[in-house]
Design an enzyme around this catalytic site. Structure first.
Site, PDB file in Angstrom:
ATOM      1  N   GLN A   1       0.834  -1.201   0.000  1.00  0.00           N
ATOM      2  CA  GLN A   1       0.000   0.000   0.000  1.00  0.00           C
ATOM      3  C   GLN A   1       0.868   1.250   0.000  1.00  0.00           C
ATOM      4  OE1 GLN A   1      -2.433   1.559   3.471  1.00  0.00           O
ATOM      5  NE2 GLN A   1      -4.091   0.773   2.200  1.00  0.00           N
ATOM      6  N   GLY A   2       0.810   2.013  -1.073  1.00  0.00           N
ATOM      7  CA  GLY A   2       1.573   3.253  -1.198  1.00  0.00           C
ATOM      8  C   GLY A   2       0.689   4.470  -1.048  1.00  0.00           C
TER       9      GLY A   2
ATOM     10  N   SER B   1       0.583   6.700   2.386  1.00  0.00           N
ATOM     11  CA  SER B   1       1.161   7.737   3.242  1.00  0.00           C
ATOM     12  C   SER B   1       2.474   8.276   2.687  1.00  0.00           C
ATOM     13  CB  SER B   1       1.404   7.192   4.652  1.00  0.00           C
ATOM     14  OG  SER B   1       0.186   6.817   5.261  1.00  0.00           O
TER      15      SER B   1
ATOM     16  N   SER C   1       3.200  -0.797   3.445  1.00  0.00           N
ATOM     17  CA  SER C   1       3.063  -2.144   3.990  1.00  0.00           C
ATOM     18  C   SER C   1       3.527  -3.202   3.002  1.00  0.00           C
ATOM     19  CB  SER C   1       1.603  -2.409   4.357  1.00  0.00           C
ATOM     20  OG  SER C   1       1.116  -1.419   5.225  1.00  0.00           O
TER      21      SER C   1
ATOM     22  N   GLU D   1     -10.712  -1.392   4.583  1.00  0.00           N
ATOM     23  CA  GLU D   1      -9.656  -1.489   5.589  1.00  0.00           C
ATOM     24  C   GLU D   1     -10.223  -1.310   6.986  1.00  0.00           C
ATOM     25  OE1 GLU D   1      -5.148   0.262   6.199  1.00  0.00           O
ATOM     26  OE2 GLU D   1      -6.645   1.551   5.273  1.00  0.00           O
TER      27      GLU D   1
END
Length: 377
Positions: free
Chosen positions: A121-122, A124, A156, A239
Site C-alpha cells: 500500500q503506497g 502515506s 506495507s 480497511e
C-alpha cells in the site's frame, strides 16, 4: 436488523470448519516472524490451499456474511492469517473488484487469489499521513503512461510485493481532494527503490519507497483520472470495515487465555483486574456485534462497508491497546520478554490508533458523516 445466520450460512460454516480441521495439522512449521521473504512464501502457500479448496474468493465473491463467518472460523481454528497477502486480499483486491474494469479484474484478481502476487500500500508520505489528501507524489501524463516521482512511507509489505496500490497527484491545480488518481504500480519498474523500516518489535513489514520517474501505464489506473480520492474511500472502507474482523476474534480468545493465566499466577485475586477483564470482554463482544451490524449494512447496500467502519476502527484500536496493557499486568516482569507473542503483540498494538487512519481522523468521520456535525473551519 437481523443478525442471525441463515441455514445456508450455517452450512457454509460447518463445511469450512471440517475442512480446517483436516488441513491445519498438515501445514509446515511457521517461519521466523521477522523473516518476511519466508513469511511471504508461507502466507502465499496457505493462500494456494484456500484457492484449491474453493475458499480463496471469499473476500470478494462471497456475501459479506459469509466473509464474516470465514474470518471468524479461520481465527478460531488458529489458521494462518493473510499476512503478506493483507493488502491484496483485504484492500487492493476488493477495491479493484468494486471499481476496476473487466480487464483489470481479470488481470489482477486471480493472481492474488492464487497467492501468486503480493501487493503493498503506497498511500502515506512523510508530510501526508493523517491528512492523506495533501500527498505530493506526482504523476505526469506522457502519452499512454504516467511518469511518477515522489516518496511514500509506511508502505506495507513493500520489500516482498509485486504490485503497489499507489495514490498520486495527477492535477496539482485542482483542490487537493480532486486531483488524485489511484494507480497499480509494478514494484519491479525502473526507478522504484525500497528501503525497509524496522519497527519497535524488530520486524520490517513497512518500508520507505522512492519513485524516480517511474513509468506506469495509464491502463493501470483504477477509476477515472483525478477521481482517486473517491476510489481511496472505497479502499479505506474495506480497511476499516472488515479487515480487522479476525483480530477481534483473536482478542476475545486472548481474554480467555489471560483469565486462565491470571488464575494460575494469582493476579486473579485483584478485583480491579477482574473488573478490567470483564469490561474488556463486554467491549469486544459489543465490537463483534457492531461488526455483524456493519456487515449486514454492507450486504444490503452492495457489499462496500459504510462509515460505520470508522466507529468500529476507533473503538477497536483503543480496546486492543487496553487489552495488552491488561496482559502486561497479568504477566508482570514476563511482559518484557520479547520471546512471548503477547509482548510482540503489545508493541504492535501501539500503532493501532495511527494505522488505517488515526483516531482523530475517525472521530472527524463519525462526527461529519454519521452525526451530521459541521466541518471545522
Amino acid at each position: 436488523m437481523d443478525l442471525a445466520y441463515s441455514a445456508e450460512e450455517e452450512d457454509f460454516r460447518a463445511r469450512l470448519r471440517a475442512w480446517l480441521a483436516a488441513v491445519l495439522p498438515t501445514l509446515p512449521p511457521r517461519p521466523d516472524p521477522l523473516d518476511w521473504p519466508a513469511r511471504r512464501a508461507y502466507d502465499c502457500g496457505w493462500q494456494r490451499r484456500l484457492h484449491d479448496a474453493g475458499y480463496a474468493d471469499v473476500h470478494w465473491d462471497a456475501s459479506p456474511t459469509q466473509r464474516l463467518i470465514f474470518l471468524e472460523e479461520t481465527e478460531l481454528a488458529g489458521a494462518p492469517y493473510v499476512g503478506a497477502n493483507f493488502v491484496g486480499l483485504l484492500h487492493a483486491g476488493p477495491t479493484i473488484a468494486a471499481e476496476g474494469t473487466a480487464a483489470q479484474r481479470e488481470r489482477w484478481l486471480p493472481p492474488v487469489l492464487r497467492g501468486d502476487e503480493v501487493w503493498c500500500q503506497g498511500f502515506s508520505e512523510p508530510e501526508a499521513g493523517s491528512d492523506l489528501a495533501s500527498l505530493r507524489t506526482k504523476a505526469v501524463r506522457d502519452g499512454d503512461e504516467y511518469v511518477v516521482s515522489g516518496q511514500k512511507i509506511w508502505t506495507s509489505h513493500a520489500e516482498v510485493a509485486d504490485w503497489c496500490e499507489l495514490l498520486v497527484r495527477t492535477d496539482p491545480t485542482a483542490p487537493k481532494h480532486r486531483g488524485i488518481s489511484w494507480l497499480a504500480m509494478p514494484m519491479d519498474a525502473p526507478g522504484v527503490t525500497v528501503r525497509p523500516l524496522r519497527t519497535l518489535a524488530g520486524s520490517t513489514e513497512f518500508a520507505e519507497v522512492f519513485l524516480d520517474e517511474v513509468r506506469v501505464p495509464v491502463a493501470n489506473r483504477v477509476g477515472e483520472e483525478n477521481d482517486g480520492w473517491r476510489v481511496t474511500m472505497v479502499t479505506l472502507s474495506f480497511e476499516r470495515g472488515t479487515a480487522f474482523v479476525g483480530e477481534v476474534v483473536a482478542c476475545r480468545r486472548l481474554l480467555g487465555e489471560l483469565a486462565r493465566t491470571a488464575r494460575e499466577n494469582g493476579t486473579w485475586d485483584d478485583p480491579v483486574l477482574r473488573r478490567r477483564l470483564g469490561r474488556l470482554s463486554a467491549e469486544f463482544q459489543a465490537l463483534w456485534r457492531l461488526t455483524q451490524a456493519n456487515v449486514s449494512e454492507a450486504q444490503a447496500t452492495g457489499g462496500v462497508p459504510g462509515a460505520g467502519g470508522s466507529v468500529f476502527k476507533l473503538h477497536y484500536s483503543h480496546a486492543r491497546q487496553e487489552l495488552y496493557e491488561a496482559a502486561a499486568t497479568v504477566l508482570g516482569p514476563d511482559a518484557l520478554d520479547l520471546g512471548r507473542d503477547w509482548t510482540l503483540d503489545r508493541l504492535s498494538s501501539l500503532s493501532y490508533t495511527i494505522a488505517a487512519g488515526t483516531s482523530q481522523i475517525q472521530r472527524n468521520i463519525v462526527a461529519e458523516r454519521i452525526l451530521g456535525l459541521p466541518k471545522g473551519r
